[in-house]
Motif scaffolding. Structure first.
Motif, PDB file in Angstrom:
ATOM      1  N   ARG A 145       0.885  -1.259   0.143  1.00 10.81           N
ATOM      2  CA  ARG A 145       0.075   0.021   0.069  1.00 10.81           C
ATOM      3  C   ARG A 145       0.765   1.367  -0.014  1.00 10.81           C
ATOM      4  O   ARG A 145       1.571   1.435   1.170  1.00 10.81           O
ATOM      5  N   ILE A 146       0.892   1.929  -1.144  1.00  9.33           N
ATOM      6  CA  ILE A 146       1.790   2.916  -1.293  1.00  9.33           C
ATOM      7  C   ILE A 146       1.388   4.431  -0.918  1.00  9.33           C
ATOM      8  O   ILE A 146       2.063   5.354  -0.766  1.00  9.33           O
ATOM      9  N   HIS A 147       0.040   4.275  -1.025  1.00 10.58           N
ATOM     10  CA  HIS A 147      -0.578   5.762  -0.644  1.00 10.58           C
ATOM     11  C   HIS A 147      -1.487   5.730   0.560  1.00 10.58           C
ATOM     12  O   HIS A 147      -2.000   4.529   0.925  1.00 10.58           O
ATOM     13  N   VAL A 148      -1.312   6.762   1.334  1.00  9.76           N
ATOM     14  CA  VAL A 148      -1.944   7.074   2.649  1.00  9.76           C
ATOM     15  C   VAL A 148      -2.400   8.524   2.419  1.00  9.76           C
ATOM     16  O   VAL A 148      -2.090   9.189   1.934  1.00  9.76           O
ATOM     17  N   ALA A 149      -3.541   8.218   3.672  1.00  8.62           N
ATOM     18  CA  ALA A 149      -4.353   9.748   3.797  1.00  8.62           C
ATOM     19  C   ALA A 149      -3.347  10.537   4.644  1.00  8.62           C
ATOM     20  O   ALA A 149      -2.497  10.478   5.197  1.00  8.62           O
ATOM     21  N   GLU A 150      -3.946  11.966   4.464  1.00 11.68           N
ATOM     22  CA  GLU A 150      -3.181  13.091   5.165  1.00 11.68           C
ATOM     23  C   GLU A 150      -2.967  12.855   6.381  1.00 11.68           C
ATOM     24  O   GLU A 150      -2.183  13.092   7.273  1.00 11.68           O
ATOM     25  N   ALA A 151      -4.181  12.344   7.041  1.00 12.22           N
ATOM     26  CA  ALA A 151      -4.163  12.130   8.626  1.00 12.22           C
ATOM     27  C   ALA A 151      -3.052  11.063   9.100  1.00 12.22           C
ATOM     28  O   ALA A 151      -2.832  11.293  10.153  1.00 12.22           O
ATOM     29  N   PHE A 152      -2.561  10.296   8.232  1.00 10.01           N
ATOM     30  CA  PHE A 152      -1.597   9.137   8.707  1.00 10.01           C
ATOM     31  C   PHE A 152      -0.376   9.876   9.260  1.00 10.01           C
ATOM     32  O   PHE A 152       0.379   9.386   9.969  1.00 10.01           O
ATOM     33  N   PHE A 153      -0.018  11.190   8.426  1.00  8.77           N
ATOM     34  CA  PHE A 153       1.153  11.696   8.964  1.00  8.77           C
ATOM     35  C   PHE A 153       1.055  12.589  10.241  1.00  8.77           C
ATOM     36  O   PHE A 153       1.838  13.158  10.720  1.00  8.77           O
ATOM     37  N   SER A 154      -0.049  12.507  10.606  1.00  8.54           N
ATOM     38  CA  SER A 154      -0.171  13.097  11.925  1.00  8.54           C
ATOM     39  C   SER A 154      -0.544  12.149  13.043  1.00  8.54           C
ATOM     40  O   SER A 154      -0.689  12.649  14.281  1.00  8.54           O
ATOM     41  N   HIS A 155      -0.929  10.787  12.657  1.00  4.30           N
ATOM     42  CA  HIS A 155      -1.118   9.973  13.720  1.00  4.30           C
ATOM     43  C   HIS A 155      -0.310   8.933  13.505  1.00  4.30           C
ATOM     44  O   HIS A 155      -0.411   7.887  14.531  1.00  4.30           O
ATOM     45  N   ALA A 156       0.649   8.354  12.729  1.00  2.00           N
ATOM     46  CA  ALA A 156       1.601   7.401  12.522  1.00  2.00           C
ATOM     47  C   ALA A 156       2.462   7.430  13.912  1.00  2.00           C
ATOM     48  O   ALA A 156       2.587   8.167  14.580  1.00  2.00           O
ATOM     49  N   GLY A 157       2.614   5.896  14.186  1.00  2.37           N
ATOM     50  CA  GLY A 157       3.629   5.964  15.490  1.00  2.37           C
ATOM     51  C   GLY A 157       5.038   6.718  15.427  1.00  2.37           C
ATOM     52  O   GLY A 157       5.212   7.105  16.491  1.00  2.37           O
ATOM     53  N   LEU A 158       5.596   6.704  14.220  1.00  3.81           N
ATOM     54  CA  LEU A 158       6.676   7.507  14.059  1.00  3.81           C
ATOM     55  C   LEU A 158       6.570   8.558  13.041  1.00  3.81           C
ATOM     56  O   LEU A 158       6.146   8.115  11.952  1.00  3.81           O
ATOM     57  N   ARG A 159       6.770   9.748  13.243  1.00  6.46           N
ATOM     58  CA  ARG A 159       6.534  10.782  12.204  1.00  6.46           C
ATOM     59  C   ARG A 159       7.381  11.904  12.391  1.00  6.46           C
ATOM     60  O   ARG A 159       7.774  12.304  13.487  1.00  6.46           O
ATOM     61  N   ALA A 160       7.588  12.677  11.538  1.00  7.38           N
ATOM     62  CA  ALA A 160       8.533  13.672  11.561  1.00  7.38           C
ATOM     63  C   ALA A 160       8.109  14.770  10.322  1.00  7.38           C
ATOM     64  O   ALA A 160       7.626  14.397   9.408  1.00  7.38           O
ATOM     65  N   LYS A 161       8.408  16.278  10.683  1.00  9.50           N
ATOM     66  CA  LYS A 161       8.626  17.068   9.314  1.00  9.50           C
ATOM     67  C   LYS A 161       9.779  17.802   9.481  1.00  9.50           C
ATOM     68  O   LYS A 161      10.136  18.282  10.375  1.00  9.50           O
ATOM     69  N   VAL A 162      10.257  17.912   8.447  1.00  8.97           N
ATOM     70  CA  VAL A 162      11.507  18.701   7.933  1.00  8.97           C
ATOM     71  C   VAL A 162      11.274  19.709   6.805  1.00  8.97           C
ATOM     72  O   VAL A 162      10.501  19.276   5.852  1.00  8.97           O
ATOM     73  N   THR A 163      11.666  20.801   7.036  1.00 10.81           N
ATOM     74  CA  THR A 163      11.644  21.971   5.659  1.00 10.81           C
ATOM     75  C   THR A 163      12.684  22.159   5.362  1.00 10.81           C
ATOM     76  O   THR A 163      13.881  22.328   6.075  1.00 10.81           O
ATOM     77  N   LEU A 164      12.587  22.019   3.970  1.00 12.58           N
ATOM     78  CA  LEU A 164      14.068  22.076   3.317  1.00 12.58           C
ATOM     79  C   LEU A 164      13.942  23.443   2.304  1.00 12.58           C
ATOM     80  O   LEU A 164      13.005  23.601   1.574  1.00 12.58           O
ATOM     81  N   PRO A 165      15.174  24.067   1.938  1.00 10.25           N
ATOM     82  CA  PRO A 165      15.042  25.188   1.184  1.00 10.25           C
ATOM     83  C   PRO A 165      15.274  24.816  -0.277  1.00 10.25           C
ATOM     84  O   PRO A 165      16.218  25.248  -1.099  1.00 10.25           O
ATOM     85  N   LEU A 166      14.426  23.711  -0.743  1.00 10.39           N
ATOM     86  CA  LEU A 166      14.506  23.228  -1.991  1.00 10.39           C
ATOM     87  C   LEU A 166      13.245  23.211  -2.765  1.00 10.39           C
ATOM     88  O   LEU A 166      12.537  23.137  -2.141  1.00 10.39           O
ATOM     89  N   PRO A 167      13.264  22.961  -3.996  1.00  9.68           N
ATOM     90  CA  PRO A 167      11.817  23.013  -4.581  1.00  9.68           C
ATOM     91  C   PRO A 167      11.340  21.565  -4.240  1.00  9.68           C
ATOM     92  O   PRO A 167      12.306  20.641  -4.092  1.00  9.68           O
ATOM     93  N   PRO A 168      10.059  21.093  -4.223  1.00  5.85           N
ATOM     94  CA  PRO A 168       9.526  19.911  -3.969  1.00  5.85           C
ATOM     95  C   PRO A 168      10.268  18.650  -4.688  1.00  5.85           C
ATOM     96  O   PRO A 168      10.405  17.507  -4.288  1.00  5.85           O
ATOM     97  N   GLU A 169      10.453  18.891  -6.131  1.00  6.24           N
ATOM     98  CA  GLU A 169      11.046  17.974  -7.066  1.00  6.24           C
ATOM     99  C   GLU A 169      12.392  17.464  -6.517  1.00  6.24           C
ATOM    100  O   GLU A 169      12.800  16.380  -6.379  1.00  6.24           O
ATOM    101  N   GLN A 170      13.256  18.538  -6.240  1.00  4.50           N
ATOM    102  CA  GLN A 170      14.552  18.358  -5.593  1.00  4.50           C
ATOM    103  C   GLN A 170      14.547  17.764  -4.158  1.00  4.50           C
ATOM    104  O   GLN A 170      15.491  16.868  -3.835  1.00  4.50           O
ATOM    105  N   ALA A 171      13.520  18.461  -3.340  1.00  3.42           N
ATOM    106  CA  ALA A 171      13.686  17.792  -2.122  1.00  3.42           C
ATOM    107  C   ALA A 171      13.298  16.196  -1.963  1.00  3.42           C
ATOM    108  O   ALA A 171      13.928  15.348  -1.417  1.00  3.42           O
ATOM    109  N   ILE A 172      12.257  15.929  -2.878  1.00  3.09           N
ATOM    110  CA  ILE A 172      11.871  14.534  -2.676  1.00  3.09           C
ATOM    111  C   ILE A 172      12.983  13.546  -3.446  1.00  3.09           C
ATOM    112  O   ILE A 172      13.134  12.397  -2.938  1.00  3.09           O
ATOM    113  N   GLU A 173      13.740  14.008  -4.416  1.00  4.67           N
ATOM    114  CA  GLU A 173      14.684  13.092  -5.014  1.00  4.67           C
ATOM    115  C   GLU A 173      15.790  13.151  -3.806  1.00  4.67           C
ATOM    116  O   GLU A 173      16.614  12.159  -3.683  1.00  4.67           O
TER     117      GLU A 173
END
Length: 503
Positions: A145-173
Motif C-alpha cells: 500500500r503505497i498511498h496513505v491519507a493526510e491524517a496518517f502523517f499526523s497519527h503514525a507511530g513514528l512521524r517527523a516534519k522537515v523543512t528544506l530550502p529546495l523545490p519539492p522535486e529536488q527535495a523528494i529526490e
C-alpha cells in the motif's frame, strides 16, 4: 399476480395442520449444510487463534503429564503379561489412581491416541494458518500500500516534519537518494496531494514466519513418526558370551563378546567398553567396541553403552533331558531393602516365571551363601510360588518336572537400544524455525511513507512509519530524520519535531 385465499391466510396465522397437508418448517426438514459451507467452517475453525491456543495448551498438558508420570517402557507395551507386571510395580506409587490413569493411557502418553490426535490437529491448524497468511505477506511484499491519507502523517507511530530550502522535486529526490543509500526500495506514488514516495527494506523477511511455522510442523511430524515407528529400550542387558534378541521387528540379535570397566586412581570411572557383534539370523552384520560416547549404529538402530552388572548363567532341562533354557539372567534389580540382587526369566511353554536371587554386592544374606543363588518359581497366571530352592554352582536340582542348574556368574553389559526415525527431521524443523525466527527478529520489514509539499520556504517533507514498537528502528528513524534535516542547515531550511513520538 396470485392472491392468498382466506384459507391460506388462516393456515399461515394459526399454523394449524390441515389433514393430508401437514405443515412443515425448517426443523422438520433438518439442518442442511452444503459441502462448501462445511469446508468453510472447518477452515475457519482451524485458522482460529483460539483453536491454536487450545491445541498448544493441550499438547503442553499432555507433555507435562508424560514427564511427571512414570511411562511404561517400550518393551512391555506389546506384552500383556509384562505390562500387567509393570502396572503392579507402579501401583504402590499411584494407589487408587493407577487404574483410571491406565484406562486414560497416561502411562504411555507419547504413543497414546490423545497425543497423536493433538499433534495431527495442531500441525493441520498451523498449516491452515500459514496458507491463510501467505497471500497477505505476498501482497505486502509485491504490491504494498503505497498511498496513505493526510491524517496518517499526523497519527503514525513514528512521524517527523522537515523543512528544506529546495523545490519539492529536488527535495523528494534528495530523500529518495538518502533512502536508496540505505538500501531501501522506493516507489513513487503518483497520487496527491504533493509529491509522494513509499519506501521499504527487507520486504521478504516476513516470510520468516512461514518458515518458522513450517519448521514447527516438521517437528510435530517428526514427533509423530518417532512415536509411531520408533522405540527406545533403556534396559537391554546382554550377558557376556551370549546373544539377545533386539525385538521390535528388527530381526537383529546382539552378542556381547567382552566387557571391561577401568577406573582412575581415585576410584572415578574411566571407561566402560563392550565388544558387540550384531547379527541378522546367522549373518554377522557389524562389530564394534561400544563406549559411552561411541555407540554402534545399524539401519537406524543405535546401541549405547549404559550400565553393567552380574548375570547368573542358568540351564533348564525337561524330563527328557532337552534344554529349554540356557542363557545368562542379568541380576539387574535390587530388592526394596537393598539386600538382594534379582533377575527374572520366563518359560512361556511351561507357563513358568523364575526369579533368580543372590546377595547384593557387599551384602550378606544368611540364607544364600557366597556363590549361590535362590530360585523362586511361579506360574505366570498365579502369585503362588510352586517351588523355591538354593542352588550351588554346577549342581543340578529338580523342581517340579524340570531340572535347574546354576552354572556360574558372569558379567553383563547394559545397553540402551533405540530407533528414532524422526530425529533427522527434528533437526530439519529446528533449523527452519531458527532461520525463520532470525529473519523476523533481525531483519524486520521496514516501511516509510514520504510526502513533500511546496511552502514559502521551499518544501515541507513529511515522513511517517508504523513501526512504533521497534525501539531499534525508532533510533534508526530518528537518525535518518536528522540526516534529512541536515539539509535544513542551508539558509532558509529547518527541522521541526511534531507530536510525542515524533523523531
Amino acid at each position: 399476480m396470485s392472491q392468498k385465499t382466506h384459507t391460506d391466510v388462516d393456515e399461515t396465522v394459526t399454523g394449524r395442520e390441515q389433514p393430508g397437508n401437514l405443515a412443515r418448517d425448517d426443523l422438520d426438514s433438518g439442518i442442511e449444510i452444503s459441502p462448501r459451507d462445511l469446508v468453510d467452517r472447518i477452515y475457519r475453525f482451524l485458522i482460529s487463534k483460539r483453536t491454536g491456543l487450545t491445541l498448544i495448551l493441550a499438547m503442553g498438558l499432555l507433555t507435562l503429564v508424560g514427564t511427571l508420570l512414570e511411562q511404561a517402557p517400550d518393551r512391555v507395551r506389546d506384552d500383556p503379561q509384562a505390562y500387567a507386571s509393570w502396572l503392579d510395580s507402579v501401583r504402590p506409587k499411584y494407589g487408587g489412581w493407577t487404574n483410571p490413569l491406565n484406562m486414560a493411557g497416561m502411562f504411555e502418553v507419547f504413543s497414546s491416541v490423545w497425543f497423536k490426535s493433538v499433534t495431527i490437529l495442531l500441525a493441520v491448524s498451523i498449516l491452515a494458518c500459514t496458507i491463510h497468511r501467505t497471500p497477505q505477506l505476498w501482497k505486502r511484499a509485491m504490491h504494498p500500500r503505497i498511498h496513505v491519507a493526510e491524517a496518517f502523517f499526523s497519527h503514525a507511530g513514528l512521524r517527523a516534519k522537515v523543512t528544506l530550502p529546495l523545490p519539492p522535486e529536488q527535495a523528494i529526490e534528495q530523500v529518495r537518494a538518502a533512502l536508496n543509500g540505505r538500501r531501501f526500495r522506493t516507489i513513487t506514488d503518483p497520487r496527491g496531494p504533493g509529491l509522494n514516495l513509499y519506501s521499504d527494506r527487507f520486504r521478504y523477511t516476513p516470510f520468516g514466519t512461514v518458515l518458522a511455522h513450517l519448521g514447527f510442523v516438521v517437528i510435530l511430524g517428526a514427533v509423530l513418526i518417532s512415536a509411531t515407528t520408533g522405540f527406545k529400550n533403556t534396559q537391554f542387558p546382554v550377558t557376556v558370551g551370549t546373544r539377545a534378541d533386539v525385538g521390535y521387528g528388527t530381526g537383529l540379535t546382539v552378542e556381547a563378546r567382552s566387557f571391561s570397566d577401568t577406573y582412575h586412581a581415585d576410584g572415578r570411572p574411566k571407561d566402560y567398553v563392550s565388544e558387540l557383534v550384531l547379527y541378522r539370523g546367522d549373518r554377522e552384520l557389524a562389530s564394534q567396541e561400544v563406549r559411552v560416547n561411541s555407540p554402534l549404529r545399524w539401519e537406524g538402530v543405535t546401541f549405547y553403552q549404559s550400565y553393567f552388572g552380574v548375570s547368573a548363567v542358568m540351564q533348564v532341562k525337561d524330563s527328557s533331558g532337552k534344554n529349554i533354557f540356557d542363557a545368562g539372567v542379568p541380576l539387574s534389580f535390587t530388592s526394596d531393602d537393598g539386600q538382594n540382587a534379582i533377575g527374572q526369566f520366563t518359560m512361556p511353554d511351561q507357563n513358568l516365571m523364575v526369579y533368580v536371587v543372590s546377595a547384593a554386592s557387599g551384602q550378606v544374606d544368611p540364607t544364600i551363601r557366597a556363590g549361590q543363588v535362590r530360585l523362586e518359581i511361579f506360574r505366570m497366571d498365579s502369585e503362588q510360588a510352586i517351588g523355591a530352592e538354593v542352588l550351588s554352582p554346577g549342581q543340578p536340582t529338580t523342581i517340579g518336572d524340570l531340572t535347574y542348574t546354576f552354572e556360574r556368574e558372569r558379567q553383563f553389559t547394559g545397553l540402551i537400544v533405540s530407533r528414532d526415525p524422526g530425529a533427522l527431521w527434528v533437526w530439519v524443523g529446528s533449523s527452519l524455525m531458527m532461520l525463520g525466527l532470525c529473519l523476523v527478529l533481525f531483519f524486520r520489514h521496514r516501511r516509510i511513507w514520504v510526502r513533500v509539499r511546496s511552502t514559502d520556504e521551499g518544501s515541507e517533507v513529511l515522513l511517517a512509519s508504523t513501526e512504533r514498537r521497534d525501539s531499534g528502528f525508532e533510533l534508526w528513524f530518528r537518525q535518518f530524520v536528522a540526516d534529512v534535516g541536515a539539509l535544513a542547515e542551508k539558509p532558509g531550511g529547518h527541522h521541526e519535531k511534531v507530536g510525542a513520538k515524533d523523531a
